[in-house]
Write an enzyme that holds these catalytic residues in place. Structure first.
Site, mmCIF file in Angstrom:
data_model
loop_
_atom_site.group_PDB
_atom_site.id
_atom_site.type_symbol
_atom_site.label_atom_id
_atom_site.label_comp_id
_atom_site.label_asym_id
_atom_site.label_seq_id
_atom_site.Cartn_x
_atom_site.Cartn_y
_atom_site.Cartn_z
ATOM 1 C CG HIS A 1 -2.083 0.908 1.132
ATOM 2 N ND1 HIS A 1 -2.186 1.910 0.196
ATOM 3 C CD2 HIS A 1 -3.233 0.982 1.871
ATOM 4 C CE1 HIS A 1 -3.342 2.549 0.350
ATOM 5 N NE2 HIS A 1 -3.988 1.998 1.364
ATOM 6 C CE1 TYR B 1 -3.787 4.815 6.504
ATOM 7 C CE2 TYR B 1 -4.300 4.364 4.209
ATOM 8 C CZ TYR B 1 -4.715 4.636 5.504
ATOM 9 O OH TYR B 1 -6.059 4.734 5.795
ATOM 10 N NE ARG C 1 -5.723 0.856 -4.725
ATOM 11 C CZ ARG C 1 -6.904 1.221 -4.220
ATOM 12 N NH1 ARG C 1 -7.027 1.508 -2.935
ATOM 13 N NH2 ARG C 1 -7.969 1.307 -4.990
#
Length: 357
Positions: free
Chosen positions: A172, A177, A224
């Site tokens: 991710h 994040y 991603r």
């Protein structure tokens, strides 16, 4: 003519269609970050997708962002995931685990220690905690010597994911994040080799992906990204340059795929498609934005060169989404109140389409 129902070869996997179930946090894990029988049923119901990408899974305890999310950093968690992957495979599906290190998007009440980040800059907004939403705390800035262990945590979790039966992993690198924080020009104020220039800001992402490829192989590794996205207050300068540089480095690794979100102008995204020589999964609409991905969005991005199309919220309320898209059946609406409430209501209670005479 290529459609979302055309097959596709992804690494060692043969996908029966080009519909991807996007990763979506559902906070249904048991204590200790353990997957549950309900999670096995949930993913198995959606196994007609060409590929499922799981909800975000923390690669370490300090990487946990929200309470109630699953992990892949203990033997018990590996054991708990095996019935989930087995159920998906029994229904003919394929599933990657999304590895999500929250970085600064966390709270001491959730992880027991101060969250970490590239710099001591708090996220914008309130984070979820066991006591409810609280203002995002100021993270502890990582020392240079500490950074590699957090990059390596993705690789360690990837090994556990394969042991648990996943077909691969997606790092991710989006939505504010940890990887996204290192890419950011306002969350990352570092002056060492991990901050400042574009080459330095992409370094953590490249090291995390490289370690994962070394651990489980390139064909089992994707990432991603959300170019220009502003989730949790991150900002990117030089977006096109930053992500073109990142994709150039990742291209050397021959990854299974890059998964892009529609977080910037289409012109920039098309440029990144051209810059990326491998498989591209496109999430055609802004995650959590006002619109859900539909068939027209999928067809549009296939024409623009995407290989696979990810659908998020539509999969929550439509476990048979692929069939509904294939036959033009209406999509059931999703109950947003049940996104994160726990339990099986709004999780396992959406039926397949009921035909009436």
């Amino acid at each position: 003519m290529t459609t979302i129902f055309s097959g596709y070869r992804l690494g060692d996997l043969t996908l029966p269609n080009r519909v991807v179930m996007a990763p979506m946090t559902r906070v249904r894990a048991a204590a200790g970050g353990l997957a549950t029988p309900s999670m096995a049923a949930y993913y198995a119901q959606r196994a007609t997708a060409g590929l499922i990408v799981s909800e975000g899974v923390q690669p370490s305890l300090i990487g946990q962002s929200n309470p109630g999310t699953p992990g892949l950093h203990t033997d018990e968690q590996v054991t708990a995931w095996r019935p989930v992957t087995a159920a998906v495979h029994a229904n003919g599906g394929r599933i990657f685990a999304q590895l999500m290190h929250g970085g600064r998007v966390s709270h001491p009440d959730t992880i027991g220690v101060q969250p970490i980040g590239p710099s001591a800059v708090p996220a914008v907004g309130h984070v979820f905690t066991p006591a409810g939403p609280q203002p995002a705390p100021t993270p502890r800035a990582l020392d240079t010597a500490e950074v590699p262990e957090h990059a390596e945590s993705y690789a360690q979790a990837a090994r556990r994911a394969i042991d648990a039966g996943f077909d691969g992993v997606e790092l991710h690198g989006a939505n504010g994040y940890l990887i996204s924080q290192f890419l950011s020009s306002n969350a990352n104020l570092r002056t060492d080799r991990y901050g400042g220039s574009v080459a330095n800001r992409i370094r953590f992402a490249v090291e995390a992906v490289s370690a994962t490829v070394e651990a489980v192989g390139a064909a089992r590794t994707g990432i991603r990204l959300s170019p220009g996205g502003t989730f949790w207050g991150v900002e990117d300068t030089e977006v096109a340059e930053l992500y073109a540089a990142l994709l150039a480095e990742l291209a050397r690794l021959d990854l299974a795929y890059v998964h892009l979100e529609a977080t910037i102008d289409e012109e920039v995204l098309v440029g990144l498609r051209r810059a990326w020589p491998g498989t591209l999964i496109m999430n055609p609409v802004l995650p959590m934005g006002p619109k859900q991905t539909g068939r027209d969005d999928a067809d549009h991005w296939l024409e623009l060169g995407a290989d696979l199309i990810s659908f998020g919220r539509a999969f929550i309320a439509n476990p048979d989404l692929v069939e509904r898209l294939r036959t033009g059946l209406p999509l059931a609406p999703v109950d947003e109140a049940t996104y994160y409430q726990g339990g099986d209501a709004g999780y396992l209670t959406y039926p397949a389409y009921q035909h009436t005479a």
